[in-house]
Design a protein around this motif. Sequence first.
Motif, PDB file in Angstrom:
ATOM      1  N   MET A 178       0.832  -1.202   0.000  1.00  0.00           N
ATOM      2  CA  MET A 178       0.000   0.000   0.000  1.00  0.00           C
ATOM      3  C   MET A 178       0.867   1.252   0.000  1.00  0.00           C
ATOM      4  O   MET A 178       1.863   1.333   0.718  1.00  0.00           O
ATOM      5  CB  MET A 178      -0.904   0.015   1.243  1.00  0.00           C
ATOM      6  CG  MET A 178      -1.796   1.244   1.339  1.00  0.00           C
ATOM      7  SD  MET A 178      -2.879   1.174   2.788  1.00  0.00           S
ATOM      8  CE  MET A 178      -3.811   2.682   2.546  1.00  0.00           C
ATOM      9  N   THR A 179       0.506   2.227  -0.844  1.00  0.00           N
ATOM     10  CA  THR A 179       1.232   3.488  -0.905  1.00  0.00           C
ATOM     11  C   THR A 179       0.372   4.594  -0.317  1.00  0.00           C
ATOM     12  O   THR A 179      -0.800   4.745  -0.669  1.00  0.00           O
ATOM     13  CB  THR A 179       1.589   3.849  -2.361  1.00  0.00           C
ATOM     14  OG1 THR A 179       2.414   2.821  -2.911  1.00  0.00           O
ATOM     15  CG2 THR A 179       2.342   5.168  -2.416  1.00  0.00           C
ATOM     16  N   TYR A 180       0.944   5.379   0.601  1.00  0.00           N
ATOM     17  CA  TYR A 180       0.214   6.449   1.260  1.00  0.00           C
ATOM     18  C   TYR A 180       0.402   7.761   0.496  1.00  0.00           C
ATOM     19  O   TYR A 180       1.485   8.035  -0.045  1.00  0.00           O
ATOM     20  CB  TYR A 180       0.678   6.589   2.709  1.00  0.00           C
ATOM     21  CG  TYR A 180       0.365   5.389   3.550  1.00  0.00           C
ATOM     22  CD1 TYR A 180      -0.908   5.223   4.087  1.00  0.00           C
ATOM     23  CD2 TYR A 180       1.315   4.398   3.767  1.00  0.00           C
ATOM     24  CE1 TYR A 180      -1.217   4.108   4.847  1.00  0.00           C
ATOM     25  CE2 TYR A 180       1.012   3.273   4.528  1.00  0.00           C
ATOM     26  CZ  TYR A 180      -0.248   3.129   5.058  1.00  0.00           C
ATOM     27  OH  TYR A 180      -0.562   2.024   5.807  1.00  0.00           O
ATOM     28  N   GLN A 181      -0.652   8.567   0.496  1.00  0.00           N
ATOM     29  CA  GLN A 181      -0.682   9.761  -0.335  1.00  0.00           C
ATOM     30  C   GLN A 181      -0.357  11.018   0.466  1.00  0.00           C
ATOM     31  O   GLN A 181      -0.866  11.218   1.575  1.00  0.00           O
ATOM     32  CB  GLN A 181      -2.057   9.905  -0.988  1.00  0.00           C
ATOM     33  CG  GLN A 181      -2.400   8.730  -1.898  1.00  0.00           C
ATOM     34  CD  GLN A 181      -3.746   8.901  -2.572  1.00  0.00           C
ATOM     35  OE1 GLN A 181      -4.646   9.536  -2.033  1.00  0.00           O
ATOM     36  NE2 GLN A 181      -3.877   8.338  -3.763  1.00  0.00           N
ATOM     37  N   ILE A 182       0.478  11.869  -0.130  1.00  0.00           N
ATOM     38  CA  ILE A 182       0.901  13.122   0.501  1.00  0.00           C
ATOM     39  C   ILE A 182       0.452  14.307  -0.341  1.00  0.00           C
ATOM     40  O   ILE A 182       0.661  14.331  -1.556  1.00  0.00           O
ATOM     41  CB  ILE A 182       2.433  13.167   0.672  1.00  0.00           C
ATOM     42  CG1 ILE A 182       2.913  12.067   1.622  1.00  0.00           C
ATOM     43  CG2 ILE A 182       2.880  14.535   1.183  1.00  0.00           C
ATOM     44  CD1 ILE A 182       4.421  11.980   1.737  1.00  0.00           C
ATOM     45  N   LEU A 183      -0.161  15.289   0.321  1.00  0.00           N
ATOM     46  CA  LEU A 183      -0.447  16.573  -0.297  1.00  0.00           C
ATOM     47  C   LEU A 183       0.659  17.530   0.129  1.00  0.00           C
ATOM     48  O   LEU A 183       0.851  17.783   1.322  1.00  0.00           O
ATOM     49  CB  LEU A 183      -1.815  17.100   0.157  1.00  0.00           C
ATOM     50  CG  LEU A 183      -2.139  18.563  -0.195  1.00  0.00           C
ATOM     51  CD1 LEU A 183      -2.098  18.796  -1.697  1.00  0.00           C
ATOM     52  CD2 LEU A 183      -3.478  18.977   0.397  1.00  0.00           C
ATOM     53  N   LEU A 184       1.391  18.059  -0.834  1.00  0.00           N
ATOM     54  CA  LEU A 184       2.534  18.934  -0.561  1.00  0.00           C
ATOM     55  C   LEU A 184       2.104  20.386  -0.751  1.00  0.00           C
ATOM     56  O   LEU A 184       1.628  20.767  -1.825  1.00  0.00           O
ATOM     57  CB  LEU A 184       3.677  18.581  -1.517  1.00  0.00           C
ATOM     58  CG  LEU A 184       5.012  19.294  -1.349  1.00  0.00           C
ATOM     59  CD1 LEU A 184       5.550  19.146   0.060  1.00  0.00           C
ATOM     60  CD2 LEU A 184       6.016  18.746  -2.366  1.00  0.00           C
ATOM     61  N   VAL A 185       2.249  21.195   0.304  1.00  0.00           N
ATOM     62  CA  VAL A 185       1.786  22.590   0.268  1.00  0.00           C
ATOM     63  C   VAL A 185       2.968  23.509   0.564  1.00  0.00           C
ATOM     64  O   VAL A 185       3.471  23.546   1.691  1.00  0.00           O
ATOM     65  CB  VAL A 185       0.649  22.829   1.288  1.00  0.00           C
ATOM     66  CG1 VAL A 185       0.006  24.187   1.023  1.00  0.00           C
ATOM     67  CG2 VAL A 185      -0.384  21.723   1.233  1.00  0.00           C
ATOM     68  N   GLU A 186       3.382  24.279  -0.437  1.00  0.00           N
ATOM     69  CA  GLU A 186       4.570  25.134  -0.316  1.00  0.00           C
ATOM     70  C   GLU A 186       4.521  26.155  -1.445  1.00  0.00           C
ATOM     71  O   GLU A 186       4.302  25.790  -2.605  1.00  0.00           O
ATOM     72  CB  GLU A 186       5.836  24.284  -0.388  1.00  0.00           C
ATOM     73  CG  GLU A 186       7.127  25.017  -0.658  1.00  0.00           C
ATOM     74  CD  GLU A 186       7.512  25.982   0.440  1.00  0.00           C
ATOM     75  OE1 GLU A 186       7.702  27.173   0.109  1.00  0.00           O
ATOM     76  OE2 GLU A 186       7.625  25.567   1.604  1.00  0.00           O
ATOM     77  N   ASP A 187       4.731  27.442  -1.114  1.00  0.00           N
ATOM     78  CA  ASP A 187       4.600  28.475  -2.143  1.00  0.00           C
ATOM     79  C   ASP A 187       5.816  28.582  -3.057  1.00  0.00           C
ATOM     80  O   ASP A 187       5.711  29.114  -4.161  1.00  0.00           O
ATOM     81  CB  ASP A 187       4.291  29.833  -1.500  1.00  0.00           C
ATOM     82  CG  ASP A 187       5.366  30.278  -0.525  1.00  0.00           C
ATOM     83  OD1 ASP A 187       5.842  29.434   0.261  1.00  0.00           O
ATOM     84  OD2 ASP A 187       5.729  31.467  -0.525  1.00  0.00           O
ATOM     85  N   GLU A 188       6.965  28.088  -2.630  1.00  0.00           N
ATOM     86  CA  GLU A 188       8.166  28.153  -3.457  1.00  0.00           C
ATOM     87  C   GLU A 188       8.366  26.839  -4.213  1.00  0.00           C
ATOM     88  O   GLU A 188       8.501  25.776  -3.609  1.00  0.00           O
ATOM     89  CB  GLU A 188       9.391  28.449  -2.600  1.00  0.00           C
ATOM     90  CG  GLU A 188       9.334  29.820  -1.924  1.00  0.00           C
ATOM     91  CD  GLU A 188      10.615  30.148  -1.197  1.00  0.00           C
ATOM     92  OE1 GLU A 188      11.551  30.653  -1.838  1.00  0.00           O
ATOM     93  OE2 GLU A 188      10.689  29.880   0.014  1.00  0.00           O
ATOM     94  N   LYS A 189       8.425  26.949  -5.530  1.00  0.00           N
ATOM     95  CA  LYS A 189       8.491  25.750  -6.368  1.00  0.00           C
ATOM     96  C   LYS A 189       9.753  24.932  -6.092  1.00  0.00           C
ATOM     97  O   LYS A 189       9.709  23.693  -6.039  1.00  0.00           O
ATOM     98  CB  LYS A 189       8.439  26.141  -7.845  1.00  0.00           C
ATOM     99  CG  LYS A 189       8.409  24.924  -8.783  1.00  0.00           C
ATOM    100  CD  LYS A 189       8.256  25.348 -10.233  1.00  0.00           C
ATOM    101  CE  LYS A 189       8.220  24.105 -11.132  1.00  0.00           C
ATOM    102  NZ  LYS A 189       8.051  24.494 -12.563  1.00  0.00           N
ATOM    103  N   TRP A 190      10.897  25.601  -5.893  1.00  0.00           N
ATOM    104  CA  TRP A 190      12.147  24.864  -5.704  1.00  0.00           C
ATOM    105  C   TRP A 190      12.134  24.078  -4.393  1.00  0.00           C
ATOM    106  O   TRP A 190      12.718  22.996  -4.307  1.00  0.00           O
ATOM    107  CB  TRP A 190      13.345  25.810  -5.750  1.00  0.00           C
ATOM    108  CG  TRP A 190      13.498  26.710  -4.567  1.00  0.00           C
ATOM    109  CD1 TRP A 190      12.964  27.944  -4.394  1.00  0.00           C
ATOM    110  CD2 TRP A 190      14.239  26.430  -3.369  1.00  0.00           C
ATOM    111  NE1 TRP A 190      13.306  28.464  -3.175  1.00  0.00           N
ATOM    112  CE2 TRP A 190      14.100  27.565  -2.521  1.00  0.00           C
ATOM    113  CE3 TRP A 190      14.998  25.345  -2.934  1.00  0.00           C
ATOM    114  CZ2 TRP A 190      14.700  27.628  -1.266  1.00  0.00           C
ATOM    115  CZ3 TRP A 190      15.600  25.417  -1.686  1.00  0.00           C
ATOM    116  CH2 TRP A 190      15.443  26.540  -0.868  1.00  0.00           C
TER     117      TRP A 190
END
Length: 248
Positions: free
Chosen positions: A1-13
Motif C-alpha cells: 500500500m502506498t500512502y498519499q501526501i499533499l505537498l503545500v509550499e509556495d516556493e516551487k524549488w
Amino acid sequence: MTYQILLVEDEKWVRTALRKVIEKIKLPFTVVHESTNGMEAWKWLEHSRADIVLTDIRMPVMDGLTLLKQIRNKGKATDIIIVSGHDEFAYAQQAVRLGAFDYFLKPVDAEDMTECFRNWLQRQEPGTAATKVQQDGDQHIRPPVDQVIHYIESQQRYDLMLAEAAALVHLNPSYFCKLFKQQKGVTFTDYMTSVRMREAVRLLEHTTLRITEIADRLGFTDAAYFSNTFKREAGTSPSEYRKRLHPA
C-alpha cells in the motif's frame, strides 16, 4: 500500500526538493498533489483525500497553521506535518498544540523525514479514520515534553534514549531535543543524567543493592561508567557515598 501526501509550499524549488527527499527515502509514500498555499490545498481536500498534508507555515492567502486549524475543525482524516524555517520555532510549538504530527526545519534532512514517516507507519493500526483523528487530538492534551517526563517517572524508564523519547510523542529527535531544551532549560541527555543520579542516591541510601546491580537498574551497561558519572555529578564515587552513610 502506498500512502498519499499533499505537498503545500509556495516556493516551487522547495516543493521540488521535498519531493526528491520523499522519493529518496524509499518508503511507501507518494506526492499526489501540490498546492502553492493553504487555500488551494483546502479546496483540493474538499474533493480529494491525502493521508498526510506536508505544509509550510508562511504562505500567501492562507498559511499552514490556518490550514491545520481548518483540517481539524472540519474533521478531515489526515495527519499534518509542518515544514518551516529556523526563525519560526514558536509556530512549531503552536502547530504541535493544534495536533500536528511532526515538525521539520528547512532544509529537511532525509534521516529526520525517514524517522518521522516510520513513526507514522508504526502508528497505523486497523480502525476508522475518525478514531485515528480522535487519538491525534487526545495525545496532545498534555504538552509533548511533559508527556515524556510523565512516562519516565511513571514507568521508571531510566534507560530512555532521545530517539525513543521523541518517538513516544511522534516528533523527530532533532525537534524534540530543541523543544525539550527550550521548555526545561536543560538538554534531554542532561535531564536523564539527573534523573538517574537521583535514583542512584535513593538506591544507595535505602537498599543494599550492589553497585553493579544499581548500574544495571539505571540502564548503564558498564558499572565503571556509572561510577564515573556518579562521581562527576556527586563529587564522590557510589561506594564512597555509601560508606559515608554507614561508616564501619
